[in-house]
Design an enzyme around this catalytic site. Structure first.
Site, short mmCIF file in Angstrom:
data_model
loop_
_atom_site.label_atom_id
_atom_site.label_comp_id
_atom_site.label_asym_id
_atom_site.label_seq_id
_atom_site.Cartn_x
_atom_site.Cartn_y
_atom_site.Cartn_z
N SER A 1 4.06 -11.41 -0.50
CA SER A 1 2.98 -12.12 0.10
C SER A 1 3.16 -12.96 1.21
O SER A 1 3.49 -12.43 2.22
CB SER A 1 2.12 -13.11 -1.18
OG SER A 1 1.21 -13.42 -0.76
N ASP B 1 -0.98 -8.13 -4.59
CA ASP B 1 0.02 -8.99 -4.43
C ASP B 1 1.17 -8.83 -5.19
O ASP B 1 1.04 -8.37 -6.34
CB ASP B 1 -0.66 -10.34 -4.93
CG ASP B 1 0.07 -11.72 -4.23
OD1 ASP B 1 1.30 -11.59 -4.35
OD2 ASP B 1 -0.54 -12.58 -4.37
#
Length: 276
Positions: free
Chosen positions: A46, A158
């Site tokens: 991320s 993610d």
């Protein structure tokens, strides 16, 4: 990009996700720059993947800060239509193309490993070839906020769902690993957890933190500034504060990093520092 996993002489970084708190990673990189320390391997999830990609492309820390100051991440003009997510990550590709310059892992100056999650197959996806921009956008696609990314016939979101601090992925190729987790858990009041959304958010934060603490065993130096716990995940106005917190935390650990890098035996400092 070279994937020389047979070498155990590399200095590696593992950088966690954490939204705008991830700007603390730039503080760590600034401290390393000032001490002429140059990691050659970066594994990121991320926000850690975004910043790791910039570093691997040769972007300086001040340029990174300028990019995040000037790029509105929750920009209404990038609102998603008929897609699962509030903001369409495809609309951010041009921004990252401009800052990175190239869009292929093969052109990077450092080894980079990016972690994403295949929401269809329900598994972690490790990316170290092909499009850098697609990889980092996928890794940062926080479910519900950003749209998933179609990548190599997968639907990616993610990477923090499976591996928020991917130190384990570079342990076999690095003599020394510094890991930074930007998701400390602070005790909160009962009033803070007062709704369904706040309970779910808190539960998610606790699960992600558990992952990072488990990954700590793969790090020779582990940095997780507790002050970051007071910052919001998506508050871009706290960017400079996150940077300063990361820089100060790195400064507190720089002697341990230097000591660790001076040792010849892998894992020496970890055993000395933690008694393991």
């Amino acid at each position: 990009m070279s994937n020389d996993s047979s070498s155990n002489e590399h200095f590696g970084l593992a950088l966690s996700g954490g939204g705008m708190r991830g700007i603390a990673h730039i503080g760590l990189l600034r401290m390393l720059e000032e001490h002429h320390l140059e990691p050659s391997v970066i594994a990121g999830t991320s926000a850690g993947a975004l910043i790791g990609a910039m570093y691997a492309s040769g972007v300086r820390t001040e340029q990174m800060l300028d990019f995040f100051r000037e790029t509105e991440l929750l920009d209404i003009s990038r609102f998603s239509f008929l897609k699962p997510g509030l903001f369409d990550l495809v609309k951010y590709e041009a921004d990252f193309q401009q800052i990175l310059g190239h869009d292929d892992f093969a052109t990077l100056k450092k080894q980079l490993i990016v972690v994403a999650s295949d929401i269809l197959a329900g598994e972690m996806v490790v990316i170290n070839s092909g499009s850098v921009i697609k990889a980092i956008l996928a890794s940062a696609a926080f479910p519900g906020v950003f749209t998933p990314i179609d990548y190599d016939q997968r639907m990616l979101v993610d990477g923090g769902l499976f591996n928020n601090l991917p130190a384990d992925l570079i342990r076999d190729r690095c003599r020394v690993i510094v890991g930074m987790d930007v998701n400390p858990i602070l005790r909160v009041s009962r009033e803070t957890v007062h709704s369904t959304v706040s309970v779910l958010r808190r539960a998610s934060e606790l699960m992600i933190r558990k992952q990072s603490l488990e990954a700590r065993k793969y790090c020779d130096v582990f940095i997780s500034p507790p002050e970051l716990g007071k910052l919001d995940t998506f508050n871009q106005k706290q960017l400079d504060e996150a940077f300063e917190i990361g820089y100060a935390a790195a400064q507190q650990h720089i002697e341990a990093i230097l000591e660790c890098l001076d040792k010849r035996e892998p894992g020496f400092w970890k055993r000395m520092f933690w008694g393991q």
